[in-house]
Design a protein around this motif. Structure first.
Motif, PDB file in Angstrom:
ATOM      1  N   MET A 104       0.819  -1.208   0.000  1.00 42.90           N
ATOM      2  CA  MET A 104       0.000   0.000   0.000  1.00 42.90           C
ATOM      3  C   MET A 104       0.857   1.265   0.000  1.00 42.90           C
ATOM      4  O   MET A 104       0.336   2.377  -0.077  1.00 42.90           O
ATOM      5  CB  MET A 104      -0.922   0.017   1.230  1.00 42.90           C
ATOM      6  N   GLY A 105       2.185   1.123   0.088  1.00 44.47           N
ATOM      7  CA  GLY A 105       3.067   2.283   0.222  1.00 44.47           C
ATOM      8  C   GLY A 105       3.353   2.959  -1.104  1.00 44.47           C
ATOM      9  O   GLY A 105       3.028   2.451  -2.180  1.00 44.47           O
ATOM     10  N   GLY A 106       3.979   4.128  -1.025  1.00 47.83           N
ATOM     11  CA  GLY A 106       4.412   4.842  -2.231  1.00 47.83           C
ATOM     12  C   GLY A 106       3.313   5.693  -2.823  1.00 47.83           C
ATOM     13  O   GLY A 106       2.142   5.600  -2.443  1.00 47.83           O
ATOM     14  N   ASP A 107       3.676   6.503  -3.791  1.00 42.66           N
ATOM     15  CA  ASP A 107       2.715   7.424  -4.405  1.00 42.66           C
ATOM     16  C   ASP A 107       1.693   6.673  -5.256  1.00 42.66           C
ATOM     17  O   ASP A 107       0.558   7.109  -5.394  1.00 42.66           O
ATOM     18  CB  ASP A 107       3.442   8.442  -5.283  1.00 42.66           C
ATOM     19  N   HIS A 108       2.101   5.545  -5.845  1.00 42.28           N
ATOM     20  CA  HIS A 108       1.204   4.838  -6.760  1.00 42.28           C
ATOM     21  C   HIS A 108       0.618   3.559  -6.153  1.00 42.28           C
ATOM     22  O   HIS A 108      -0.255   2.940  -6.754  1.00 42.28           O
ATOM     23  CB  HIS A 108       1.932   4.509  -8.059  1.00 42.28           C
ATOM     24  N   GLY A 109       1.123   3.142  -4.993  1.00 42.26           N
ATOM     25  CA  GLY A 109       0.563   2.017  -4.253  1.00 42.26           C
ATOM     26  C   GLY A 109       0.456   0.741  -5.074  1.00 42.26           C
ATOM     27  O   GLY A 109       1.285   0.467  -5.942  1.00 42.26           O
ATOM     28  N   PRO A 110      -0.621  -0.036  -4.790  1.00 44.04           N
ATOM     29  CA  PRO A 110      -0.751  -1.366  -5.405  1.00 44.04           C
ATOM     30  C   PRO A 110      -0.873  -1.338  -6.931  1.00 44.04           C
ATOM     31  O   PRO A 110      -0.621  -2.347  -7.586  1.00 44.04           O
ATOM     32  CB  PRO A 110      -2.024  -1.930  -4.762  1.00 44.04           C
ATOM     33  N   GLN A 111      -1.256  -0.193  -7.508  1.00 47.24           N
ATOM     34  CA  GLN A 111      -1.410  -0.098  -8.970  1.00 47.24           C
ATOM     35  C   GLN A 111      -0.117  -0.459  -9.701  1.00 47.24           C
ATOM     36  O   GLN A 111      -0.161  -1.017 -10.801  1.00 47.24           O
ATOM     37  CB  GLN A 111      -1.833   1.326  -9.385  1.00 47.24           C
ATOM     38  N   VAL A 112       1.030  -0.091  -9.121  1.00 46.76           N
ATOM     39  CA  VAL A 112       2.301  -0.440  -9.764  1.00 46.76           C
ATOM     40  C   VAL A 112       2.930  -1.668  -9.101  1.00 46.76           C
ATOM     41  O   VAL A 112       3.699  -2.400  -9.731  1.00 46.76           O
ATOM     42  CB  VAL A 112       3.311   0.730  -9.752  1.00 46.76           C
ATOM     43  N   ILE A 113       2.583  -1.894  -7.827  1.00 46.17           N
ATOM     44  CA  ILE A 113       3.233  -2.985  -7.092  1.00 46.17           C
ATOM     45  C   ILE A 113       2.725  -4.344  -7.575  1.00 46.17           C
ATOM     46  O   ILE A 113       3.520  -5.263  -7.799  1.00 46.17           O
ATOM     47  CB  ILE A 113       3.031  -2.793  -5.563  1.00 46.17           C
ATOM     48  N   VAL A 114       1.411  -4.463  -7.766  1.00 40.07           N
ATOM     49  CA  VAL A 114       0.858  -5.756  -8.191  1.00 40.07           C
ATOM     50  C   VAL A 114       1.439  -6.229  -9.544  1.00 40.07           C
ATOM     51  O   VAL A 114       1.929  -7.348  -9.642  1.00 40.07           O
ATOM     52  CB  VAL A 114      -0.689  -5.735  -8.169  1.00 40.07           C
TER      53      VAL A 114
END
Lengths: 343, 343
Positions: free
Chosen positions: A11-21
Motif C-alpha cells: 500500500m506504500g508509495g505514491d502509486h501504491g498497489p497499482q504499480v506494485i501488483v
C-alpha cells in the motif's frame, strides 16, 4: 537456488498497489524460487490480482492489513497508531521469520522507526543507515550512506556506517577490500567538522577497513572509491542535488532542440540517450535503497517508483537474501569489534 | 558611471597571472570607467603586460607583492606568514579605501580569514558567507549561501545569511521581496536538525523577510525561490555534487555518441549544446562567488578559472560596486536588527 519469501508493503508509495501488483506478477514469472506475501487491503489487492490473472498464483498470498501509513505521517505517530498497517505487518512477517526480506516504497521515516523497533539492529550497530549504489563513469557502483535515515551522526556512527558499507560492497558487488572514503568539503586532512575528523581517525586505525581519505562532492560519481560515508543530512542533499541538476540539464538540452523537422528527428535519438542517462542518475529510483544494520533485510523503494523501479527493488531484496547480506555484515562487524576489544 | 577601482590578487588560482592579465586587458577595453590595481610579482606581471601591449595602460597599475599564498596553505599560516602576499596586499588596498573591491581566485580559506581580519564584518554580522547565483530552469538566478566558508552554523548565523542573501537578490538582481528558503531533507515543518528548525523560526518572525519554507536538494535549480540558505558543509556538498553529476551525464552522453561519420557530425551539435549547459552549471566558475557580510566587496573567482571566467568575476565585482551592494546589505541588516530590538 533455494526458495525465498518476500513480504511486500503493497500500500506504500505514491502509486501504491497499482504499480506494485504488476511488478509482483512480473517478478513471480521471472524467478521460480520466489514466494510473495502481498500485505495490504485484501479486497483491493484481490481485484488487482484478478485483473492481472494472478489471483490463484501458487507462490502468492495476500496478507490483509486494514491500515496504511501516510507518506507525510510522523514516524512516532505511525509507530503508535498504525499497528494494523501494511508496512508494520510486512515488517512483522520478517521479524518472526515468515519472510526473508521486506520491500516498501512507503514513508521512509516510519519504515526506519518501525524496522528499528520490530526487527532490531545487529549487535554493534547503534543506528541503521539507508544505503544505495551510485552509478560511476566506468559503469560500476559506489555505495553512498547514510541517505537521510540519520540526520546527524557522531563519529562512532559514521565509523559503523563504514563497516556496513564495506560489507555490502564486498558481499553484493564482490569487491575485495573495498576502498572507503568520507564525504567532506576538501581532501586535506585538516578539512571538515569534528565528526568527520574523528571518524577518519577511527577508520584509519581499523586494519580490516581500507581507508582512502576524504572525498569531495564532485567525485561522488567517479568510481575512485567503493563506499562513501556521510551523515543523513549531507547524503540526502548530495543525492537530491544530483537529481535536481540532472533535471536542469535535461531541461536545457530539450529547450535547445529546435529547428527543421529533420533536425528534430535526429535530436530525438539524443534525447533518448539523455533519458537513459538520467534514469541511471536517480539511484534510489533506479536501484532501490537498503536499510542496513538491521537483523533482517529491508529494502526501501523510491516513493514514486513505477512498476519497473519496484521490480528492481524486489530484485535487490532477492539478491541481498541470496548473498546472505545480514550474515556478511554481522561477520564483518564482529571481526572489527573483536579486534577493537583485543587492542 | 563614476570611476571605480578594483584590486586584483594576480597570483592566485591554478593558472595565476597567465589568465588574469589577458582578462584584465579585456576588461579595461570594455569598461572606460574601470581602474585596475594588479597586485603580484612586479617583473612577472610587467613581462605579461608587455606581451599584451598593455604596459603603459593609463588605468592600470602594478602593485608589487613578494609572496604568494599557496592553494593548500592553512588559513592561519597564511594569515601569520604571508604579510607580503598578493592576496593580503589586494585586500589591504580595499581596506584602506584605495580600491572599491577585490577579486581573487586564490585559496578560499585564506581569503576568508584575511578578509575577516583586514576588512572586518558589517555590524550585525558574525561571519561572512560565500554566495553564488545558481542558474534556474527559466534562465533566472537563485542565490545559494553558504558555499563552504563556514563549516557549521548555528541558527543565528543562518538567519544572518538569510538577511544578506535577501539583500543581494534585491540589489544585484532587482527582485522585490525575495523568497527565502532553507535547504533541508524534507519540506514538512518537523524535518531537519535543530539549527534549520530554529533558523526557520527566526526568519518567519521577521516581517522584512519573505520566508518560503524548507526546500529539498532536487529543487535547487527550479527557481521556486530567490535565496536558499544552508551551512557551508551542506552548500559545498550540494554545489560539488551538482558538478559531479553534470560531468557524469556528459560522460555518458559522449560515450553513447558513435556510429557513422555523418551521425557523429550531427552529434557534435548536441555535444556543443551540452557543453553550454554544463558551463552554466558550474556556477562558481561561471559567475564567481562573493564573500558577503564584509565592509567591502570581495569576489572569489574559481581556483581553476580561465580567462573568460576571471573576466566574469571582474564584471561581478564591478556590478556589486555599482549597485553599492555593501550599503544595501548594511541597510537591510540595520532594518532587521532595529526591528528586532524594538520588539
Amino acid at each position: 537456488m533455494t526458495d525465498l519469501t518476500l513480504a511486500l508493503d503493497s500500500m506504500g508509495g505514491d502509486h501504491g498497489p497499482q504499480v506494485i501488483v504488476p511488478a509482483v506478477v512480473q517478478a513471480l514469472a521471472l524467478y521460480p524460487q520466489l514466494n510473495i506475501l502481498l500485505v495490504g487491503d485484501e479486497s483491493l489487492l484481490g481485484d488487482l490480482l484478478r485483473r492481472h490473472q494472478a489471483q490463484q498464483h501458487p507462490r502468492l498470498q495476500i496478507v490483509h492489513a486494514a491500515q496504511v501509513v501516510g507518506m507525510d505521517e510522523r514516524p512516532l505517530s505511525a509507530l503508535r497508531n498504525k499497528k494494523q498497517s501494511s508496512m508494520r505487518i510486512a515488517l512483522e512477517l520478517v521479524a518472526d521469520g515468515t519472510a526473508d526480506a521486506c520491500v516498501s516504497s512507503g514513508n521512509t521515516g516510519a519504515l526506519m522507526s518501525m524496522a528499528k523497533v520490530l526487527i532490531k539492529t545487529l549487535p554493534g550497530v547503534d543506528r541503521p543507515a539507508l544505503i544505495t549504489g551510485l552509478p560511476t563513469h566506468s559503469g560500476g557502483t559506489t555505495y553512498l550512506l547514510d541517505l537521510g535515515a540519520n540526520i546527524s551522526c557522531d563519529s562512532e556512527t559514521l565509523f559503523q556506517f563504514a563497516v556496513m558499507g564495506s560489507a555490502i560492497a564486498e558481499s553484493v558487488n564482490g569487491i575485495q577490500n573495498p576502498k572507503i572514503a568520507l564525504l567532506n568539503v576538501g581532501t586535506e586532512e585538516i578539512k571538515g567538522n569534528d565528526q568527520v575528523q574523528q571518524a577518519a581517525q577511527l577508520i584509519k586505525e581499523t586494519p580490516q577497513l581500507n581507508y582512502a581519505g576524504f572525498i569531495e562532492g564532485d567525485r561522488l560519481y567517479r568510481g575512485d572509491v567503493d563506499v562513501i560515508v556521510c551523515d543523513g543530512f549531507v547524503g540526502n542533499i548530495a543525492l537530491k542535488s544530483s537529481e535536481g541538476v540532472a533535471r536542469l540539464l535535461s531541461h536545457h538540452i530539450r529547450a535547445s532542440i529546435q529547428g527543421s523537422p529533420w533536425r528534430r528527428l535526429l535530436a530525438k535519438v539524443f534525447a533518448k540517450k539523455l533519458d537513459a542517462s538520467l534514469n541511471r542518475l536517480n539511484p534510489d529510483q533506479y536501484n532501490g535503497a537498503s536499510l542496513i544494520g538491521l537483523r533482517s533485510i529491508v529494502v526501501k523503494s523510491h516513493g514514486n517508483a513505477d512498476q519497473a523501479a519496484f521490480l528492481r527493488a524486489i530484485q535487490l531484496a532477492k539478491a541481498e537474501v541470496e548473498v546472505a547480506l545480514q550474515q556478511q555484515v554481522t561477520d564483518r562487524l564482529e571481526q572489527v569489534l573483536l579486534d577493537k576489544t583485543n587492542l
